[in-house]
Scaffold this motif. Structure first.
Motif: not given
Lengths: 163, 515
Positions: B495-515
């Motif tokens: 359940r811990f691994l599953e719990w961790y995978q849900k982090r993708v909903h919480e993070i914001t991707i930095d649009d400026k960083a990948h240039q």
């Protein structure tokens, strides 16, 4: 979610042979060192307790070597990995099963490596570095490895907003 | 703030003062104790003693002329080097925490050393402004914080859009701007706290090594045996005098302990405003540490055995920046280390509203206790084999004393294992994880899913038989910090691994960083 729980991709079958060759090479060096030590022990009259330690050491080394030849089979049997847009997943080990989840956004660099033995079988290893740890997938067919490296590089390019 | 600036001219005085401070005893040795010596070494030293200060002075003047800094909206620049010029630049958004140091010399000159730490490793991870005036330091800090605050505000708004936000943060966004930046002091130790701290840390024992050192030094000049000659002998055998002597010694030891504790922890100050946490400490050597709340990676509450009995706790903020030690080797990112547990929990919630210690945690399964008791203790086996082989006669009065040692160790190890089972608890709900481990001591670790950079789950063959597993989480720190808890229920580890995978909903991707 089941496919995510257990990664499914496996290492190349040839990796077992690579590990065996490496084992043989290190065995040759090990035997050379042991012969040297035993020779020195006789020639320079090392104390008896040191001689006993040397014999016990040789027995342990012999045991470890046998294990070393069996290990590649189990290593290959239990190694699994997977890459998707979000995570790199690794699972390995039979006696100590270990499963790791690395978010793509936390990967700092990815590289492929091939030594002479790996090259003989057309294999490559992939190393992924994060902010503090390093993970290696030991043996993949070269084309797969390079395409996987590129995939990881693209996914890993995205960075989270550093809070 | 945009122009290139020099450091305070006082930096010349500071460097010179530092030189005097470091060489004072050598000067004393050369000019006072060996003032009449005619040895070539002392004569050379006497000349060098005149020339060296002049050279130091000249160098510090040149350094003052060449070393400069500049801070604009996005980046800090530090220029240094006389012949090889070097420019160091750090983007403001990469700064993890800010440290200020003010030792005795700084205080006399009313200046400060200010350091910015990033999460990078290597030489360029830290930018330091060697000697700047206190006002300038305040101004730079304010500037950087306001730049950072703007950034955090943007992030918060982005997060609101994604409707993943705790209630507290929601409230804070609605607050009017002027309240946001009011700095509130949350904790300052009282005299009572200091006295309590001095006893808890057994600081009164510290007098013993000091007295021994003094005795050693003085006995070179003065013969203490004289005190025991016949004329004074009667004095030393009087019970009253001995009692008074012991009493005096105890009072002295306690006083010394309190003063020592006061110098170290007496002027602690934990404060925060809307975005930042400030920790200040030290009386003679003042250090201050500030970290934006959003950059706190985790919180660790440590209770060593003594503190656990007394109900005290040490709270450490896990942060990603480097050099977190003060001159005494104490951690800068620690809240006051003698807080009562309840106060500590409240304080964490006050300064980091999104963190709250939850009382309800899940214990380990019963099978974990059986496993913990069955696991062989290599320490005990090793020691016992050694003891049986050597059979040392440690305490001559007691027969078989070596056997007793082995037995006592066994009891301690098993008590510790039972305690480990009782102490180990965990909880991961929503975006928070809370892990408690320990034996005689106890540690409680809190972190957020979005701040965890890697997770693992391990099962040895024996653990597989008992249906338990070990989980580990990694946080950014220098070096990275890995927190593990052993023998939790197998299905929870999954359940811990599953719990961790849900982090993708919480993070914001930095649009400026990948240039």
């Amino acid at each position: 979610m089941n496919n995510i729980q257990y990664p499914t991709k496996r290492l190349s079958k040839d990796m077992v042979k690579v590990w065996w060759i490496r084992e043989v090479l290190s065995l040759i060096i090990g035997i050379a060192v042991l012969i040297g030590l035993f020779y020195a022990s006789n020639a320079f009259n090392w104390p008896k307790w040191l001689h006993i330690i040397l014999i016990i050491g040789t027995i342990i080394y012999g045991g470890l070597t046998i294990l070393g030849f069996v290990r590649p089979y189990f290593l290959h049997k239990n190694w699994r990995f997977d890459v998707d847009e979000q995570f790199l997943q690794l699972k390995q080990g039979a006696f100590l099963e270990e499963q790791t989840l690395v978010p793509m956004t936390k990967i700092q660099s990815v590289s492929t490596k091939e030594g002479p033995i790996l090259r003989k079988y057309g294999l490559c290893s992939i190393t992924v570095d994060t902010m503090g740890s390093s993970h290696t997938i030991p043996g993949l067919p070269k084309d797969d490895a390079i395409s996987m490296r590129n995939t990881i590089a693209i996914y890993a390019k995205l960075k989270e907003v550093e809070q | 703030m945009n122009e290139i600036k020099r450091y305070s001219p006082l930096s010349i005085l500071y460097d010179f003062g530092d030189f005097i401070k470091n060489t004072f005893f050598i000067y004393l040795l050369v000019y006072v104790f060996n003032g009449n010596s005619t040895s070539w070494l002392m004569i050379t030293a006497r000349y060098a003693g005149v020339v060296l200060p002049v050279i130091i002075l000249l160098i510090s003047i040149v350094v003052w002329f060449t070393h400069k800094y500049k801070i604009d909206e996005t980046t800090c620049y530090v220029y240094s080097g006389i012949f090889n010029r070097k420019t160091q630049s750090i983007p403001i958004h990469k700064i993890q925490n800010m440290n200020e140091e003010r030792n005795f010399l700084h205080k006399i000159l009313r200046v400060t050393t200010l350091k910015f730490e990033t999460a990078a490793s290597g030489d360029d991870a830290t930018i330091s402004f060697q000697v700047i005036s206190n006002e300038e330091s305040e101004q730079i800090k304010k500037h950087v914080l306001s730049m950072k605050a703007e950034q955090t505000k943007d992030d918060l708004h982005e997060a609101t859009d994604q409707n993943h936000l705790t209630d507290e943060a929601d409230l804070s966004v609605e607050k009017p701007l002027n309240i946001e930046n009011e700095k509130v002091i949350h904790f300052q130790p009282t005299i009572k706290d200091t006295v309590k701290a001095s006893f808890t840390s057994f600081s009164f024992f510290l007098i013993i090594p000091i007295i021994l050192t003094i005795y050693n030094r003085v006995s070179d000049f003065y013969d203490f045996d004289q005190l025991l000659t016949s004329s004074t002998k009667n004095l030393w055998t009087s019970p009253l005098l001995i009692a008074v002597g012991i009493l005096l010694f105890v009072i002295l030891a306690v006083l010394f302990g309190i003063i020592k504790t006061y110098l170290q922890y007496g002027k602690y100050e934990i404060a925060s405003d809307h975005h930042t946490i400030f920790i200040k400490k030290g009386v003679l050597n003042e250090t201050s540490f500030s970290v934006p709340k959003a950059r706190v990676q985790a919180v660790n509450i440590e209770q060593p055995f003594m503190k656990r009995i007394l109900g005290l706790a040490e709270v450490q903020l896990v942060t990603a920046g480097g050099s977190l030690l003060d001159e005494n080797g104490g951690a800068l990112n620690k809240l006051y280390p003698f807080l009562p547990k309840a106060v500590a929990y409240d304080l964490i919630h006050t300064i980091l509203p999104s963190y709250q210690v939850q009382d309800h945690m899940k214990p380990l399964p019963k099978s974990a206790l059986r496993l913990k008791l069955l696991r062989p203790s290599w320490l005990w086996i090793g020691l016992t084999v050694y003891l049986v082989y050597v059979r040392p006669n440690i305490i001559s009065v007691i027969p078989y004393s070596w056997l007793w040692i082995s037995l006592i160790l066994l009891v301690i190890i098993y008590t510790s294992r039972i305690l480990q089972f009782k102490q180990s608890k965990y909880r991961f709900e929503d975006q928070f994880i809370q892990v408690q481990t320990g034996g005689f001591s106890r540690s409680l670790y809190l972190s957020k899913r979005s701040q965890i950079i890697e997770v693992t789950q391990k099962r040895s063959v024996i653990q597989q038989k008992f249906h338990v597993a070990t989980i580990g989480l990694t946080n950014r720190a220098q070096p990275i910090r890995i927190e593990e808890i052993e023998d939790i229920a197998e299905e929870d580890a999954m359940r811990f691994l599953e719990w961790y995978q849900k982090r993708v909903h919480e993070i914001t991707i930095d649009d400026k960083a990948h240039q």
